[in-house]
Design a protein around this motif. Structure first.
Motif, short mmCIF file in Angstrom:
data_model
loop_
_atom_site.label_atom_id
_atom_site.label_comp_id
_atom_site.label_asym_id
_atom_site.label_seq_id
_atom_site.Cartn_x
_atom_site.Cartn_y
_atom_site.Cartn_z
N ALA A 109 0.82 -1.21 0.00
CA ALA A 109 0.00 0.00 0.00
C ALA A 109 0.85 1.27 0.00
O ALA A 109 0.31 2.37 0.06
CB ALA A 109 -0.93 -0.01 1.20
N GLY A 110 2.19 1.10 -0.02
CA GLY A 110 3.08 2.25 -0.05
C GLY A 110 3.43 2.82 1.31
O GLY A 110 4.08 3.87 1.40
N ARG A 111 3.05 2.13 2.39
CA ARG A 111 3.34 2.61 3.73
C ARG A 111 4.67 2.04 4.22
O ARG A 111 4.95 0.86 4.04
CB ARG A 111 2.22 2.20 4.69
CG ARG A 111 2.38 2.76 6.10
CD ARG A 111 1.17 2.41 6.95
NE ARG A 111 1.02 0.97 7.10
CZ ARG A 111 1.62 0.27 8.06
NH1 ARG A 111 2.46 0.84 8.92
NH2 ARG A 111 1.40 -1.04 8.14
N GLN A 112 5.48 2.88 4.86
CA GLN A 112 6.76 2.43 5.40
C GLN A 112 6.56 1.74 6.74
O GLN A 112 5.69 2.12 7.53
CB GLN A 112 7.72 3.60 5.55
CG GLN A 112 8.21 4.20 4.25
CD GLN A 112 9.30 5.23 4.44
OE1 GLN A 112 9.47 5.77 5.53
NE2 GLN A 112 10.05 5.51 3.40
N GLN A 113 7.36 0.71 6.98
CA GLN A 113 7.32 0.01 8.26
C GLN A 113 8.70 -0.53 8.59
O GLN A 113 9.51 -0.78 7.70
CB GLN A 113 6.30 -1.13 8.24
CG GLN A 113 6.63 -2.23 7.24
CD GLN A 113 5.59 -3.33 7.19
OE1 GLN A 113 4.49 -3.19 7.74
NE2 GLN A 113 5.92 -4.44 6.56
N ASP A 114 8.97 -0.68 9.88
CA ASP A 114 10.23 -1.22 10.34
C ASP A 114 10.08 -2.72 10.64
O ASP A 114 9.07 -3.14 11.22
CB ASP A 114 10.72 -0.51 11.61
CG ASP A 114 11.17 0.92 11.31
OD1 ASP A 114 11.63 1.16 10.19
OD2 ASP A 114 11.07 1.78 12.21
#
Length: 275
Positions: A187-192
């Motif tokens: 979805a284009g969301r950044q995550q660690d």
């Protein structure tokens, strides 16, 4: 163009690991893949120092409605760091059992509903300093399939993983690394993502059970995240990952705790800062 498909199917009579190899004469063929043969187990452990335990049996059943034939062969395999199976010619992997394995019969012809047993014998030395492993493959040729002038030819292969190890070989492992990587979702969301690198330092394979604890600077616990199981062959370094939650700005300590079945629990630490 050549590609491989892998899947697992649970059935009332058996579980089977399917290794499907397909060769297409052109791109764009869509056709159902169907396997008639099922095997009764996915792995087998033999003991090099026991009389009866040096042999095992694999049962193969024709679950289809027509007679079918199969050939039996020994191949090699290992796992990539992410856990995916990789397959090789017999005797080409350093931990291969292939030179010391014999299977009989080497071919099958089964009527619908019929079951036949394959005998697997370990013929190597009684004393081994480390475990060896290979794959017994049951391969069934499938009919050629055509659609719009395109042709699909594929073989369906069921694989039994065979391990040969003395009962008391040492089990040892350690967390070789713990890090955090920034990824982007579909979805284009950044995550660690916390990534644990775990090394099998022992002489036999094992499956890990682990977690990552997120702690504040005062050592209070924020959250505990479960790690997926890591299937590690001797000498392998495997990677397990878990997505970190959204955290308030600050400094945190990540602690990985991994149980691999040894006498101690392995642990690793990583200082993580959210800006």
């Amino acid at each position: 163009m050549t590609f491989s498909l892998q899947s697992r199917r649970w059935a009332a009579w058996s579980r089977r690991l399917l290794l499907v190899t397909a060769v297409l004469s052109s791109v764009g063929v869509a056709a159902p893949l169907h396997a008639q043969l099922a095997i009764d187990k996915l792995d087998l452990t033999l003991r090099p120092d026991g009389t009866d335990e040096r042999s095992g049996v694999l049962s193969v059943r024709n679950e289809g409605a027509t007679p079918t034939q199969a050939i039996i062969r020994v191949e090699d395999w290992d796992r990539a760091p992410d856990g995916n199976n990789r397959f090789y010619p017999a005797g080409t992997v350093s931990g291969s059992c292939a030179p010391s394995l014999q299977v009989f019969p080497m071919s099958l012809s089964l009527k619908p509903g019929e079951t036949q047993r394959i005998r697997i014998d370990y013929t190597g030395p009684a004393k081994r300093a480390s475990e060896c492993w290979s794959l017994v493959v049951v391969e069934t040729p499938a009919p050629r399939m055509q659609a719009n002038g395109r042709q699909l030819v594929y073989n369906v292969r069921s694989g039994l993983k065979v391990y040969v190890a003395a009962e008391h070989l040492p089990v040892d492992g350690e967390v070789e690394g713990l890090s955090v990587a920034r990824t982007v979702t579909s979805a284009g969301r950044q995550q660690d993502v916390a990534i644990v690198a775990f090394a099998n330092r022992g002489a036999r394979h094992f499956v890990t059970k682990g977690r990552v604890e997120i702690r504040r600077e005062d050592n209070s616990l924020v959250q505990t995240l479960e790690l997926p199981p890591m299937y590690a062959l001797p000498g392998a370094i495997m990677h397990g990952a878990t997505v970190l939650p959204e955290l308030p700005k600050g400094k945190y300590l990540l602690i990985s705790i991994v149980d691999y079945g040894g006498s101690e629990i392995a642990a690793g630490m990583y200082a993580h800062e959210v800006r």
